[in-house]
Write a protein that holds these residues in place. Structure first.
Motif, mmCIF file in Angstrom:
data_model
loop_
_atom_site.group_PDB
_atom_site.id
_atom_site.type_symbol
_atom_site.label_atom_id
_atom_site.label_comp_id
_atom_site.label_asym_id
_atom_site.label_seq_id
_atom_site.Cartn_x
_atom_site.Cartn_y
_atom_site.Cartn_z
ATOM 1 N N TYR A 125 -76.409 -135.055 -90.377
ATOM 2 C CA TYR A 125 -75.216 -134.247 -90.102
ATOM 3 C C TYR A 125 -74.012 -134.807 -90.859
ATOM 4 N N LEU A 126 -73.850 -136.133 -90.816
ATOM 5 C CA LEU A 126 -72.709 -136.753 -91.492
ATOM 6 C C LEU A 126 -72.817 -136.616 -93.000
ATOM 7 N N CYS A 127 -74.025 -136.744 -93.521
ATOM 8 C CA CYS A 127 -74.201 -136.572 -94.963
ATOM 9 C C CYS A 127 -73.896 -135.138 -95.387
ATOM 10 N N ILE A 142 -72.211 -143.042 -100.215
ATOM 11 C CA ILE A 142 -72.870 -142.942 -98.911
ATOM 12 C C ILE A 142 -73.872 -144.074 -98.805
ATOM 13 N N VAL A 143 -73.799 -144.818 -97.710
ATOM 14 C CA VAL A 143 -74.758 -145.885 -97.432
ATOM 15 C C VAL A 143 -75.442 -145.572 -96.110
ATOM 16 N N ASN A 144 -76.749 -145.467 -96.138
ATOM 17 C CA ASN A 144 -77.525 -145.259 -94.919
ATOM 18 C C ASN A 144 -78.254 -146.543 -94.569
ATOM 19 N N ILE A 145 -78.000 -147.048 -93.354
ATOM 20 C CA ILE A 145 -78.656 -148.272 -92.905
ATOM 21 C C ILE A 145 -80.055 -147.919 -92.409
ATOM 22 N N LEU A 146 -81.041 -148.463 -93.113
ATOM 23 C CA LEU A 146 -82.438 -148.225 -92.773
ATOM 24 C C LEU A 146 -82.988 -149.433 -92.016
ATOM 25 N N SER A 147 -84.266 -149.581 -92.034
ATOM 26 C CA SER A 147 -84.923 -150.657 -91.290
ATOM 27 C C SER A 147 -86.253 -150.953 -91.955
ATOM 28 N N THR A 148 -86.784 -152.141 -91.712
ATOM 29 C CA THR A 148 -88.137 -152.420 -92.169
ATOM 30 C C THR A 148 -89.131 -151.438 -91.553
ATOM 31 N N ALA A 169 -86.549 -141.154 -96.530
ATOM 32 C CA ALA A 169 -86.919 -140.046 -97.412
ATOM 33 C C ALA A 169 -85.711 -139.176 -97.739
ATOM 34 N N PHE A 170 -84.895 -138.894 -96.729
ATOM 35 C CA PHE A 170 -83.696 -138.084 -96.945
ATOM 36 C C PHE A 170 -82.738 -138.790 -97.900
ATOM 37 N N THR A 171 -82.585 -140.101 -97.739
ATOM 38 C CA THR A 171 -81.681 -140.876 -98.586
ATOM 39 C C THR A 171 -82.129 -140.830 -100.046
ATOM 40 N N HIS A 172 -83.417 -140.969 -100.280
ATOM 41 C CA HIS A 172 -83.916 -140.924 -101.652
ATOM 42 C C HIS A 172 -83.717 -139.544 -102.273
ATOM 43 N N THR A 173 -83.896 -138.500 -101.469
ATOM 44 C CA THR A 173 -83.656 -137.147 -101.973
ATOM 45 C C THR A 173 -82.183 -136.950 -102.320
ATOM 46 N N GLY A 186 -72.281 -142.450 -105.294
ATOM 47 C CA GLY A 186 -73.352 -143.408 -105.057
ATOM 48 C C GLY A 186 -74.038 -143.112 -103.735
ATOM 49 N N VAL A 187 -75.339 -143.253 -103.707
ATOM 50 C CA VAL A 187 -76.124 -143.099 -102.477
ATOM 51 C C VAL A 187 -77.075 -144.282 -102.397
#
Length: 248
Positions: A125-127, A142-148, A169-173, A186-187
């Motif tokens: 939603y924020l993206c 945009i920086v999305n904090i992911l996880s292992t 997956a969304f971040t890479h797209t 930047g993403v």
């Protein structure tokens, strides 16, 4: 931490979800220290306001924004209000996350919905709101904090892993679309291993903190992503404790 990563964010505004404590608070401190005006977005009003007062006392510019990332209407309203103020979001950090550590057979539909909505749909939603505005202005990050858990899961983490895997997956797209459509944007996805924060310690009070990393290290990793010149792009970074059990 000595704040060794250097980036000048003066004149830029950053919005950090889940910014009131833990990694979110570390991110807000680092961003404010780099000169950014920081929007501490959270549902924890008192903690967020205390952090804003702390940052202001250190010469930073910070204010609280009440935001439940699960509510797309609330997200849209925050961005509309910022539009009206003429203060766009230059740096968006999707950090807010929750988890319910239970075997899948004991999870309720409500628990799954809360985890996936917070960890996946909320950042999306924020993206949606932030990215289209960045495209119109020709820049932003945009920086999305992911996880292992986005790469390798474990038991009692079904909903959490599903949300973080989807966000990766969304971040890479989004990264690929920004590369195509707007080189000024930047993403970056940041895969962060275990941290010594309430997110872990409240659920696992007996956790061995010697196996965890400081959230300041992850915050510095985010600043590194923001420091890369426009001519280069950082799609993903991994930062884990030396003894991280869930990577690779």
């Amino acid at each position: 931490m000595d704040g060794s990563v250097r980036v000048d964010l003066r004149g830029r505004q950053a919005l950090v979800t889940g910014g009131a404590r833990g990694l979110g608070a570390a991110l807000c401190r680092r961003l404010a220290g780099a000169g950014a005006s920081v929007l501490v977005a959270d549902v924890r009003k008192e903690l967020a306001r205390e952090l804003c007062d702390e940052l202001a006392g250190s010469g930073g510019d910070a204010r609280f924004v009440e935001l439940d990332v699960r509510d797309p209407h609330m997200v849209a309203e925050v961005f509309r209000d910022l539009d009206a103020e003429g203060r766009p979001v230059d740096v968006l950090v999707n950090n807010a996350a929750v988890d319910v550590s239970k075997p899948i057979e004991h999870l309720s539909a409500d628990e799954v919905t809360r985890v996936v909505t917070t960890n996946l749909l909320g950042p999306m939603y924020l993206c949606l709101e932030g990215y289209r505005r960045m495209v119109a202005r020709g820049g932003g990050h945009i920086v999305n904090i992911l996880s292992t858990a986005a790469n390798r899961t474990w038991t009692e983490a079904g909903a959490y892993a599903a949300g973080k895997s989807g966000l990766r997956a969304f971040t890479h797209t989004l990264f690929q679309e920004a590369q195509r459509d707007c080189p000024g944007i930047g993403v970056t996805g940041v895969i962060a291993g275990g941290m010594e924060t309430p997110f872990i310690l409240e659920r696992f009070p007996d956790a061995d903190v010697s196996l965890l990393q400081s959230p300041d290290v992850v915050a510095d990793t985010v600043l590194y992503a923001l420091s890369v010149p426009v001519g280069s792009a950082v799609s993903e970074l991994v930062v884990v404790p030396r003894k991280e059990p869930s990577w690779p």
